[in-house]
Design a protein around this motif. Structure first.
Motif, PDB file in Angstrom:
ATOM      1  N   LEU A   1       0.833  -1.208   0.000  1.00  0.00           N
ATOM      2  CA  LEU A   1       0.000   0.000   0.000  1.00  0.00           C
ATOM      3  C   LEU A   1       0.863   1.252   0.000  1.00  0.00           C
ATOM      4  N   ARG A   2       1.928   1.217   0.774  1.00  0.00           N
ATOM      5  CA  ARG A   2       2.832   2.375   0.780  1.00  0.00           C
ATOM      6  C   ARG A   2       3.371   2.626  -0.634  1.00  0.00           C
ATOM      7  N   TYR A   3       3.725   1.560  -1.317  1.00  0.00           N
ATOM      8  CA  TYR A   3       4.221   1.711  -2.676  1.00  0.00           C
ATOM      9  C   TYR A   3       3.150   2.347  -3.571  1.00  0.00           C
ATOM     10  N   LEU A   4       1.931   1.821  -3.525  1.00  0.00           N
ATOM     11  CA  LEU A   4       0.859   2.346  -4.373  1.00  0.00           C
ATOM     12  C   LEU A   4       0.557   3.807  -4.071  1.00  0.00           C
ATOM     13  N   HIS A   5       0.539   4.150  -2.784  1.00  0.00           N
ATOM     14  CA  HIS A   5       0.130   5.495  -2.382  1.00  0.00           C
ATOM     15  C   HIS A   5       1.246   6.529  -2.466  1.00  0.00           C
ATOM     16  N   HIS A   6       2.508   6.118  -2.269  1.00  0.00           N
ATOM     17  CA  HIS A   6       3.576   7.108  -2.136  1.00  0.00           C
ATOM     18  C   HIS A   6       4.786   6.887  -3.035  1.00  0.00           C
TER      19      HIS A   6
ATOM     20  N   ILE B   1      -5.021   4.420  -5.776  1.00  0.00           N
ATOM     21  CA  ILE B   1      -5.891   3.950  -4.699  1.00  0.00           C
ATOM     22  C   ILE B   1      -6.506   2.659  -5.199  1.00  0.00           C
ATOM     23  N   HIS B   2      -6.319   1.585  -4.447  1.00  0.00           N
ATOM     24  CA  HIS B   2      -6.760   0.256  -4.878  1.00  0.00           C
ATOM     25  C   HIS B   2      -8.286   0.145  -4.858  1.00  0.00           C
ATOM     26  N   ARG B   3      -8.932   0.582  -3.807  1.00  0.00           N
ATOM     27  CA  ARG B   3     -10.389   0.589  -3.600  1.00  0.00           C
ATOM     28  C   ARG B   3     -11.036  -0.794  -3.522  1.00  0.00           C
ATOM     29  N   TYR B   4     -10.278  -1.857  -3.564  1.00  0.00           N
ATOM     30  CA  TYR B   4     -10.887  -3.189  -3.524  1.00  0.00           C
ATOM     31  C   TYR B   4     -10.031  -4.127  -2.687  1.00  0.00           C
ATOM     32  N   LEU B   5      -9.439  -3.566  -1.630  1.00  0.00           N
ATOM     33  CA  LEU B   5      -8.573  -4.332  -0.756  1.00  0.00           C
ATOM     34  C   LEU B   5      -9.429  -5.182   0.177  1.00  0.00           C
TER      35      LEU B   5
ATOM     36  N   PHE C   1     -13.750   9.264  -1.591  1.00  0.00           N
ATOM     37  CA  PHE C   1     -12.672   8.308  -1.367  1.00  0.00           C
ATOM     38  C   PHE C   1     -11.323   8.948  -1.625  1.00  0.00           C
ATOM     39  N   SER C   2     -10.325   8.401  -0.930  1.00  0.00           N
ATOM     40  CA  SER C   2      -8.957   8.885  -1.017  1.00  0.00           C
ATOM     41  C   SER C   2      -8.051   7.744  -0.560  1.00  0.00           C
ATOM     42  N   VAL C   3      -6.770   8.041  -0.357  1.00  0.00           N
ATOM     43  CA  VAL C   3      -5.883   6.999   0.161  1.00  0.00           C
ATOM     44  C   VAL C   3      -6.372   6.513   1.520  1.00  0.00           C
ATOM     45  N   LYS C   4      -7.087   7.365   2.242  1.00  0.00           N
ATOM     46  CA  LYS C   4      -7.633   6.977   3.542  1.00  0.00           C
ATOM     47  C   LYS C   4      -8.629   5.824   3.395  1.00  0.00           C
ATOM     48  N   SER C   5      -9.264   5.713   2.243  1.00  0.00           N
ATOM     49  CA  SER C   5     -10.190   4.607   1.999  1.00  0.00           C
ATOM     50  C   SER C   5      -9.448   3.281   2.017  1.00  0.00           C
ATOM     51  N   ASP C   6      -8.277   3.232   1.379  1.00  0.00           N
ATOM     52  CA  ASP C   6      -7.464   2.018   1.407  1.00  0.00           C
ATOM     53  C   ASP C   6      -6.939   1.738   2.811  1.00  0.00           C
ATOM     54  N   VAL C   7      -6.612   2.790   3.556  1.00  0.00           N
ATOM     55  CA  VAL C   7      -6.125   2.606   4.928  1.00  0.00           C
ATOM     56  C   VAL C   7      -7.237   2.001   5.788  1.00  0.00           C
ATOM     57  N   TYR C   8      -8.469   2.458   5.607  1.00  0.00           N
ATOM     58  CA  TYR C   8      -9.600   1.885   6.338  1.00  0.00           C
ATOM     59  C   TYR C   8      -9.753   0.408   5.983  1.00  0.00           C
ATOM     60  N   SER C   9      -9.736   0.087   4.692  1.00  0.00           N
ATOM     61  CA  SER C   9      -9.856  -1.306   4.248  1.00  0.00           C
ATOM     62  C   SER C   9      -8.723  -2.154   4.810  1.00  0.00           C
ATOM     63  N   PHE C  10      -7.520  -1.585   4.859  1.00  0.00           N
ATOM     64  CA  PHE C  10      -6.371  -2.285   5.434  1.00  0.00           C
ATOM     65  C   PHE C  10      -6.622  -2.586   6.911  1.00  0.00           C
TER      66      PHE C  10
END
Length: 176
Positions: free
Chosen positions: A41-46, A53-57, A110-119
């Motif tokens: 995720l760090r790679y995808l986001h930064h 943003i993956h959105r389907y984690l 949605f934002s990168v925070k969406s992936d963080v929530y899913s994580f």
């Protein structure tokens, strides 16, 4: 066309949600998987040239190779951001309920925070060995309720969520 390398262990959900197979996932192995997902995720986001943003984690979209290294799959809902763009508002909410953050489900934000929530939901599932069943306040057999996990956390009883299959292999400070 997408080409994936051979993922000998198949998907993460086939282990954590299966009572007979979950015992093969001791704490060090689960921690390794969690760490690998976080690095991805760090790679995808930064770190990627594109901010994605993956959105389907979710557990079924985490594939495991022969060494238990996690790889994200199913980028069908992924969204690329350009420049300083950090989020978007949409009228069409997509994804799997239970992994979608409330602000996305309710308002289409949605934002990168969406992936963080899913994580975070995924980490809870990996630790407790149960599928997330939503936001309800009660604990029901067969599913994890996020509000129940939050209540246990506030009461200082987070370890009660831990899967019994972790037993002696768990490192409490890491689980917490």
């Amino acid at each position: 066309m997408l080409i994936y390398e051979d993922m000998a262990k198949k998907s993460l959900d086939s282990f954590i949600f299966d009572a007979s197979r979950s015992s093969t996932l001791d704490w060090p192995r689960r921690f390794h998987i969690i760490h690998g997902i976080a690095r991805g995720l760090r790679y995808l986001h930064h770190d990627s040239r594109l901010n994605i943003i993956h959105r389907y984690l979710k557990a079924s979209n985490i594939l495991l190779d022969k060494d238990w290294n996690p790889k994200r799959s199913d980028f069908g809902l992924a969204r690329r951001f350009i420049g300083h763009e950090t989020g978007v508002n949409t009228t069409r909410v997509v994804g799997t309920y239970g992994y979608i953050p409330p602000e996305y489900a309710l308002h289409g934000l949605f934002s990168v925070k969406s992936d963080v929530y899913s994580f975070g939901v995924l980490v809870l599932e990996i630790v407790c060995g149960m599928k997330n069943q939503g936001f309800l306040l009660i604990w029901e057999i067969g599913g994890l309720k996020l509000c129940f996990a939050w209540r246990l956390y506030n009461e200082g009883k987070s370890l009660e969520l831990m899967s019994s299959s972790l037993g002696a292999s768990c490192v409490e400070s890491q689980v917490l």
